[in-house]
Design a protein around this motif. Structure first.
Motif, PDB file in Angstrom:
ATOM      1  N   HIS A   1      28.958  38.107  40.613  1.00  0.00           N
ATOM      2  CA  HIS A   1      30.234  37.444  40.342  1.00  0.00           C
ATOM      3  C   HIS A   1      30.416  37.175  38.852  1.00  0.00           C
ATOM      4  CE1 HIS A   1      31.870  36.619  44.387  1.00  0.00           C
ATOM      5  NE2 HIS A   1      30.609  36.655  44.747  1.00  0.00           N
ATOM      6  N   SER A   2      29.344  36.769  38.180  1.00  0.00           N
ATOM      7  CA  SER A   2      29.453  36.532  36.742  1.00  0.00           C
ATOM      8  C   SER A   2      28.073  36.594  36.107  1.00  0.00           C
ATOM      9  CB  SER A   2      30.116  35.178  36.440  1.00  0.00           C
ATOM     10  OG  SER A   2      29.273  34.110  36.808  1.00  0.00           O
TER      11      SER A   2
ATOM     12  N   ARG B   1      26.265  35.096  32.495  1.00  0.00           N
ATOM     13  CA  ARG B   1      26.375  34.314  31.269  1.00  0.00           C
ATOM     14  C   ARG B   1      25.219  34.680  30.355  1.00  0.00           C
ATOM     15  NH1 ARG B   1      26.506  27.668  30.670  1.00  0.00           N
ATOM     16  NH2 ARG B   1      27.036  27.620  28.426  1.00  0.00           N
TER      17      ARG B   1
ATOM     18  N   ILE C   1      30.499  34.249  28.991  1.00  0.00           N
ATOM     19  CA  ILE C   1      30.525  34.513  30.433  1.00  0.00           C
ATOM     20  C   ILE C   1      31.307  35.797  30.668  1.00  0.00           C
ATOM     21  CG2 ILE C   1      31.346  33.709  32.675  1.00  0.00           C
ATOM     22  CD1 ILE C   1      30.921  30.849  31.690  1.00  0.00           C
TER      23      ILE C   1
ATOM     24  N   ASN D   1      32.830  38.098  33.663  1.00  0.00           N
ATOM     25  CA  ASN D   1      33.154  38.097  35.090  1.00  0.00           C
ATOM     26  C   ASN D   1      33.097  39.501  35.660  1.00  0.00           C
ATOM     27  OD1 ASN D   1      33.684  35.253  35.419  1.00  0.00           O
ATOM     28  ND2 ASN D   1      35.571  35.565  34.261  1.00  0.00           N
TER      29      ASN D   1
ATOM     30  N   LYS E   1      33.862  42.013  39.307  1.00  0.00           N
ATOM     31  CA  LYS E   1      34.521  42.209  40.595  1.00  0.00           C
ATOM     32  C   LYS E   1      33.886  43.452  41.235  1.00  0.00           C
ATOM     33  CE  LYS E   1      37.634  38.871  40.218  1.00  0.00           C
ATOM     34  NZ  LYS E   1      39.017  39.187  39.857  1.00  0.00           N
TER      35      LYS E   1
ATOM     36  N   THR F   1      34.310  46.793  37.880  1.00  0.00           N
ATOM     37  CA  THR F   1      34.354  46.114  36.585  1.00  0.00           C
ATOM     38  C   THR F   1      34.320  47.149  35.476  1.00  0.00           C
ATOM     39  OG1 THR F   1      33.175  44.205  37.498  1.00  0.00           O
ATOM     40  CG2 THR F   1      33.218  44.430  35.097  1.00  0.00           C
TER      41      THR F   1
ATOM     42  N   THR G   1      23.110  30.858  42.132  1.00  0.00           N
ATOM     43  CA  THR G   1      23.024  30.926  40.677  1.00  0.00           C
ATOM     44  C   THR G   1      21.561  31.077  40.283  1.00  0.00           C
ATOM     45  OG1 THR G   1      24.977  29.519  40.393  1.00  0.00           O
ATOM     46  CG2 THR G   1      23.499  29.752  38.497  1.00  0.00           C
TER      47      THR G   1
ATOM     48  N   GLN H   1      38.222  44.156  37.657  1.00  0.00           N
ATOM     49  CA  GLN H   1      38.008  43.267  36.504  1.00  0.00           C
ATOM     50  C   GLN H   1      37.997  44.101  35.233  1.00  0.00           C
ATOM     51  OE1 GLN H   1      37.469  39.774  36.462  1.00  0.00           O
ATOM     52  NE2 GLN H   1      37.570  39.956  34.227  1.00  0.00           N
TER      53      GLN H   1
ATOM     54  N   ASN I   1      37.339  43.979  31.259  1.00  0.00           N
ATOM     55  CA  ASN I   1      36.714  43.184  30.200  1.00  0.00           C
ATOM     56  C   ASN I   1      36.777  43.959  28.886  1.00  0.00           C
ATOM     57  OD1 ASN I   1      35.931  40.943  31.797  1.00  0.00           O
ATOM     58  ND2 ASN I   1      34.148  42.050  32.536  1.00  0.00           N
TER      59      ASN I   1
ATOM     60  N   SER J   1      39.985  39.343  29.009  1.00  0.00           N
ATOM     61  CA  SER J   1      40.115  39.967  30.330  1.00  0.00           C
ATOM     62  C   SER J   1      41.571  40.092  30.755  1.00  0.00           C
ATOM     63  CB  SER J   1      39.325  39.170  31.372  1.00  0.00           C
ATOM     64  OG  SER J   1      37.954  39.156  31.057  1.00  0.00           O
TER      65      SER J   1
END
Length: 400
Positions: free
Chosen positions: A3-4, A6, A17, A19, A21, A24, A96, A348, A350, A367
């Motif tokens: 999902h992400s 960092r 961060i 993100n 999908k 991506t 996480t 997504q 980026n 984004s």
């Protein structure tokens, strides 16, 4: 699914961060940090494969990526001498995972006091056989290709440079694409988690002009979008652990009787593209695929079709992360959204830009969003706008 991610104090990133999908896209000028994002994931995977991550260590050098030493990995303007990776993933539930690696200037193995409980990560795609990474420098045309029974038959890998794609196609070419790459013990759980009741999402990858679901047939059909009429022939060379890859072409009245051509006598684009097509069609839902420069050596139509294929894969439960400089690949994705082949919320975008703060350069991620019509809400400077800039100049009167 990721999902992400960092990244703190890693290469060009102070604290960023990113993100993700199902699909991506990473874009931006050279040297902005796109590859660094992929490298962070590859560092975790290769450290896991070396059995170091499980003991809270990060291997900066290995078979997937070579960073050098901690000095090469640390953000130049870091205020604290530590490198932090934080992954938010969907693995059974939302989790996480954080690694906080201590800086040791000359070391190529970093240690972490903070690391996730390793039992939680064993089944995640980044650390399993349900993963493919195809680097930018793939194998081009050559007379022979390698064989690896262990990597191909046991782990369903095609190699980071596509070096085992021919062997993979030879071994699994007569398998239904719904069954390639699924270990028997995993098939129930994969179907339960990633497929809708009564319909396999992977069917969306079936080429509309090809009824056969065999991997060989589907690879040929999708390769036809790059080079129409292309037939692929893979054969083992007797007495040595090598594969021969040849091509023939269906043309006019000669369909089915055309001669074979050596791989080295056919354009780069076909051989460069083959591993991507094989990886996509052979991957079950839940697989993670990282691809660098899928557009390499392809003409514009082929690049757009590659974007469409990757979008279809992402709509089937395969997570695709691609680094690209091609507006044609982007447009292929936009057309797939416009055609209802993938939802806009599953894409997504980026874009990586260089910024400066108090005399220190760092990378910032922007984004843009894509809507149901395939339109993009904003175009930051440098985001696939070179043709528009060139056209603006061409519309002006020519100089004397």
């Amino acid at each position: 699914m990721i999902h992400s991610l960092r990244l703190q104090n890693f290469k060009p990133f102070e604290d960023q961060i990113i993100n993700f999908k199902p699909l991506t896209l990473l874009s931006g000028l050279n040297g902005m940090g796109k590859s660094s994002v992929l490298q962070s994931l590859l560092l975790l995977r290769q450290s896991y494969q070396q059995r170091l991550l499980q003991r809270k260590y990060l291997a900066l050098n290995g078979n997937l990526v070579n960073i050098g030493t901690a000095k090469d990995a640390l953000f130049e303007g870091a205020k604290k001498e530590e490198i932090i990776f934080e992954l938010i993933v969907e693995h059974q539930d939302i989790q996480t995972w954080t690694w906080q690696f201590k800086y040791n200037k000359q070391s190529d193995v970093l240690s972490s006091d903070i690391a996730p409980i390793t039992d939680n990560i064993h089944g995640f795609s980044l650390f399993t056989d349900y993963f493919h990474y195809l680097q930018a420098e793939r194998f081009g045309p050559r007379n022979v290709f390698e064989i690896s029974d262990d990597l191909v038959r046991q782990h369903f890998q095609i190699g980071t440079r596509g070096e085992y794609a021919a062997h993979f196609l030879y071994v699994f070419g007569k398998f239904d694409i719904n069954t390639v790459g699924i270990k028997q013990k995993d098939s129930h759980s994969i179907n339960r988690v990633f497929e809708r009741p009564g319909k396999s999402e992977i069917n969306k990858l079936i080429h509309p002009q090809e009824n056969s679901r065999l991997l060989n047939s589907q690879v040929k059909a999708w390769m036809g979008e790059i080079s129409p009429g292309t037939n692929i022939h893979v054969d083992p060379i007797a007495g040595v652990d090598l594969m021969r890859l040849e091509y023939s072409f269906d043309m006019g009245k000669d369909v089915g009787i055309s001669s074979r051509y050596r791989n080295t006598n056919v354009g780069f684009g076909i051989t460069y593209t083959l591993p991507i097509i094989v990886a996509v069609l052979a991957s079950p839902p839940g697989t993670l695929i990282l691809v660098e420069n899928p557009e390499a050596h392809l003409h514009p139509r082929g690049q757009a079709k590659m974007g469409e294929l990757l979008a279809l894969a992402a709509s089937c439960g395969i997570q695709v992360v691609l680094e690209t400089h091609s507006d044609h690949v982007l447009n292929g994705i936009r057309l797939a959204v416009h055609g209802g082949k993938i939802k806009p919320e599953d894409v997504q975008l980026n874009y990586f830009q260089r910024r400066e703060k108090q005399g220190q350069a760092f990378t910032k991620v922007i984004s843009p969003h894509i809507d149901r019509n395939g339109r993009i809400d904003r175009w930051p400077d440098g985001f696939f706008d070179e043709w528009e800039k060139s056209l603006y100049v061409l519309l002006e009167p020519a100089g004397e």
